[in-house]
Design a protein around this motif. Structure first.
Motif, short mmCIF file in Angstrom:
data_model
loop_
_atom_site.label_atom_id
_atom_site.label_comp_id
_atom_site.label_asym_id
_atom_site.label_seq_id
_atom_site.Cartn_x
_atom_site.Cartn_y
_atom_site.Cartn_z
N VAL A 118 -3.56 -28.07 31.24
CA VAL A 118 -4.96 -27.98 31.63
C VAL A 118 -5.07 -26.98 32.77
CG1 VAL A 118 -6.95 -29.20 32.60
CG2 VAL A 118 -5.52 -30.31 30.88
N VAL A 119 -5.83 -25.93 32.54
CA VAL A 119 -6.05 -24.90 33.54
C VAL A 119 -7.38 -25.17 34.24
CG1 VAL A 119 -6.33 -22.42 33.96
CG2 VAL A 119 -4.75 -23.22 32.19
N SER A 120 -7.36 -25.18 35.57
CA SER A 120 -8.57 -25.36 36.36
C SER A 120 -8.72 -24.17 37.30
CB SER A 120 -8.52 -26.66 37.18
OG SER A 120 -8.90 -27.78 36.41
N LEU A 121 -9.86 -23.53 37.22
CA LEU A 121 -10.21 -22.42 38.11
C LEU A 121 -11.36 -22.87 38.98
CD1 LEU A 121 -10.31 -19.45 39.09
CD2 LEU A 121 -11.75 -18.97 37.10
N LEU A 122 -11.17 -22.83 40.30
CA LEU A 122 -12.23 -23.19 41.23
C LEU A 122 -12.55 -21.99 42.10
CD1 LEU A 122 -10.10 -25.97 41.23
CD2 LEU A 122 -12.31 -26.85 41.97
N ALA A 123 -13.83 -21.73 42.28
CA ALA A 123 -14.26 -20.56 43.05
C ALA A 123 -15.51 -20.92 43.86
CB ALA A 123 -14.55 -19.38 42.14
N LEU A 124 -15.63 -20.31 45.02
CA LEU A 124 -16.75 -20.57 45.92
C LEU A 124 -17.66 -19.36 46.00
CD1 LEU A 124 -14.65 -22.27 48.72
CD2 LEU A 124 -16.39 -23.41 47.35
N THR A 125 -18.96 -19.61 46.15
CA THR A 125 -19.92 -18.53 46.29
C THR A 125 -21.10 -18.98 47.14
OG1 THR A 125 -21.26 -16.89 45.10
CG2 THR A 125 -21.21 -19.11 44.19
N ALA A 126 -21.82 -18.00 47.69
CA ALA A 126 -23.06 -18.23 48.46
C ALA A 126 -22.82 -19.00 49.74
CB ALA A 126 -24.11 -18.92 47.59
N HIS A 127 -21.74 -18.70 50.45
CA HIS A 127 -21.48 -19.31 51.74
C HIS A 127 -22.27 -18.61 52.84
CE1 HIS A 127 -18.28 -21.85 50.22
NE2 HIS A 127 -18.10 -22.34 51.42
N GLN A 128 -22.57 -19.36 53.90
CA GLN A 128 -23.15 -18.83 55.13
C GLN A 128 -24.42 -18.03 54.87
OE1 GLN A 128 -19.73 -16.76 56.76
NE2 GLN A 128 -19.03 -18.61 57.82
N GLY A 129 -25.29 -18.57 54.01
CA GLY A 129 -26.59 -17.97 53.78
C GLY A 129 -26.59 -16.75 52.87
N ARG A 130 -25.45 -16.42 52.30
CA ARG A 130 -25.39 -15.26 51.42
C ARG A 130 -25.89 -15.63 50.02
NH1 ARG A 130 -22.88 -10.94 52.93
NH2 ARG A 130 -22.35 -10.37 50.78
N PRO A 131 -26.34 -14.64 49.25
CA PRO A 131 -26.80 -14.92 47.89
C PRO A 131 -25.64 -15.28 46.96
CG PRO A 131 -26.76 -12.56 48.28
CD PRO A 131 -26.47 -13.21 49.60
N ILE A 132 -26.00 -15.72 45.76
CA ILE A 132 -24.98 -16.07 44.77
C ILE A 132 -24.42 -14.77 44.21
CG2 ILE A 132 -24.52 -17.27 42.61
CD1 ILE A 132 -26.86 -19.13 43.24
N GLU A 133 -23.25 -14.40 44.68
CA GLU A 133 -22.57 -13.18 44.25
C GLU A 133 -21.17 -13.56 43.76
OE1 GLU A 133 -24.54 -9.89 47.27
OE2 GLU A 133 -22.76 -11.00 47.90
N LEU A 134 -20.98 -13.61 42.47
CA LEU A 134 -19.69 -14.01 41.94
C LEU A 134 -18.68 -12.88 41.96
CD1 LEU A 134 -21.44 -16.40 40.97
CD2 LEU A 134 -20.17 -16.35 38.82
N GLY A 135 -19.15 -11.65 41.90
CA GLY A 135 -18.21 -10.56 41.73
C GLY A 135 -17.58 -10.69 40.36
N GLU A 136 -16.27 -10.53 40.29
CA GLU A 136 -15.53 -10.71 39.03
C GLU A 136 -14.45 -11.76 39.25
OE1 GLU A 136 -14.10 -6.92 37.72
OE2 GLU A 136 -16.12 -6.06 37.56
N ILE A 137 -14.73 -12.97 38.79
CA ILE A 137 -13.77 -14.08 38.88
C ILE A 137 -13.00 -14.12 37.56
CG2 ILE A 137 -13.48 -16.54 39.30
CD1 ILE A 137 -16.28 -16.54 40.54
N VAL A 138 -11.72 -13.80 37.62
CA VAL A 138 -10.95 -13.59 36.39
C VAL A 138 -9.57 -14.22 36.50
CG1 VAL A 138 -9.97 -11.88 34.82
CG2 VAL A 138 -12.16 -11.43 35.94
N VAL A 139 -9.12 -14.83 35.41
CA VAL A 139 -7.73 -15.21 35.24
C VAL A 139 -7.22 -14.48 34.00
CG1 VAL A 139 -6.06 -17.06 34.89
CG2 VAL A 139 -8.11 -17.48 36.26
N ALA A 140 -6.22 -13.63 34.20
CA ALA A 140 -5.62 -12.89 33.09
C ALA A 140 -4.16 -13.30 32.95
CB ALA A 140 -5.73 -11.38 33.32
#
Length: 286
Positions: free
Chosen positions: A188-210
């Motif tokens: 079971v693969v689990s990827l956890l990522a955080l976004t929009a900290h400290q008042g910033r907008p939701i910017e994921l960028g490129e969240i990738v597992v290759a």
């Protein structure tokens, strides 16, 4: 405990003292064992992770902290993908099928049961902000928190140099590459990522597992793709510039279909309400 208390545990003994205790005395009498809430979130999907797609959930309005020591809260379904790659979250709708903002900060949790043929592999985790990669319950890779100054004196990030075996690392992103040996069974693969900290907008960028087997090029990690589906093979089987552009187009189309489906399901009651109103109006004016 009820109310606004956040303690998860118990009190074994209560003792009253007529004086102020020293640090050493308190240390001898108190044993605080804090549960790893992030690991608990990973463990909660070990028996339910799908084997035919990547399930993407979100935890909204988490603690605004530059660490992983927080309680995620309520899990919500956000998306279903074919691979561990995200550049945007689908829109969120209310019960009237209207677009609403997601409360921030947000923890993203993508999970799937993956089976790889026996052998040694390289796993590449890349993200704009902090991310973690778990195999079953084991943390195998982690990227740091994005540091953004509030005074405007932030570094100017440069695009990474071309790489022969995978897409160039985007500006401001970080990457960790680890080795993984598969015995041919599922994990079971689990990827956890955080976004929009400290008042910033939701910017994921490129969240990738290759993933890449020794001596082979990278491809996006996900459940086994039907080899007869050439479009899927082009989108997921090649993690080069051309393959990545193909994935972005395919994922945008899939995300649009997902949004339309969610909007239709959530707005069903609202549509029925207005259909009844229109029917009453037609009877009234007839």
């Amino acid at each position: 405990m009820e109310g606004r208390a956040t303690m998860k545990g118990g009190i074994a003994k209560v003792a009253g003292k007529r004086r102020i205790l020293s640090r050493e005395e308190i240390t001898r009498h108190v044993n605080i064992k804090r549960r790893d809430e992030i690991l608990a979130a990973v463990q909660s999907v070990l028996n339910s992770a799908p084997a035919d797609h990547v399930q993407v959930n979100v935890f909204e309005q988490i603690a605004d902290a530059q660490n992983w020591k927080f309680v995620p809260g309520e899990r919500q379904t956000a998306y279903e993908s074919d691979v561990f790659a995200l550049t945007e979250l689908p829109r969120k709708y209310n019960d009237k099928a209207l677009i609403v903002d997601r409360p921030t900060p947000i923890l993203i949790h993508a999970s799937s049961r993956i089976t790889l043929p026996a052998g040694t592999y390289r796993l590449s985790l890349q993200s704009l902000n902090a991310a973690r990669l778990y195999l079953d319950e084991q943390l195998v890779a982690e990227t740091p928190f994005l540091k953004v100054a509030g005074n405007g004196h932030n570094p100017v990030y440069q695009l990474g140099p071309p790489r022969p075996d995978r897409v160039s690392l985007p500006a401001a992103h970080t990457e960790q590459v680890v080795s993984f040996h598969s015995d041919g069974g599922s994990v079971v693969v689990s990827l956890l990522a955080l976004t929009a900290h400290q008042g910033r907008p939701i910017e994921l960028g490129e969240i990738v597992v290759a993933v890449a087997k020794d001596g082979e090029p990278y491809r996006l990690l996900g459940p086994n793709v039907n080899e007869s589906d050439q479009d899927a093979a082009d989108a997921y089987g090649r993690f080069d510039d051309e393959g990545w552009l193909t994935f972005l187009q395919r994922d945008a189309e899939r995300r649009h279909e997902w949004e339309q489906q969610q909007r239709a399901e959530l707005g069903k009651a609202e549509r029925e309400y207005w259909q009844r109103r229109h029917a009453w109006t037609r009877i009234f004016v007839a």
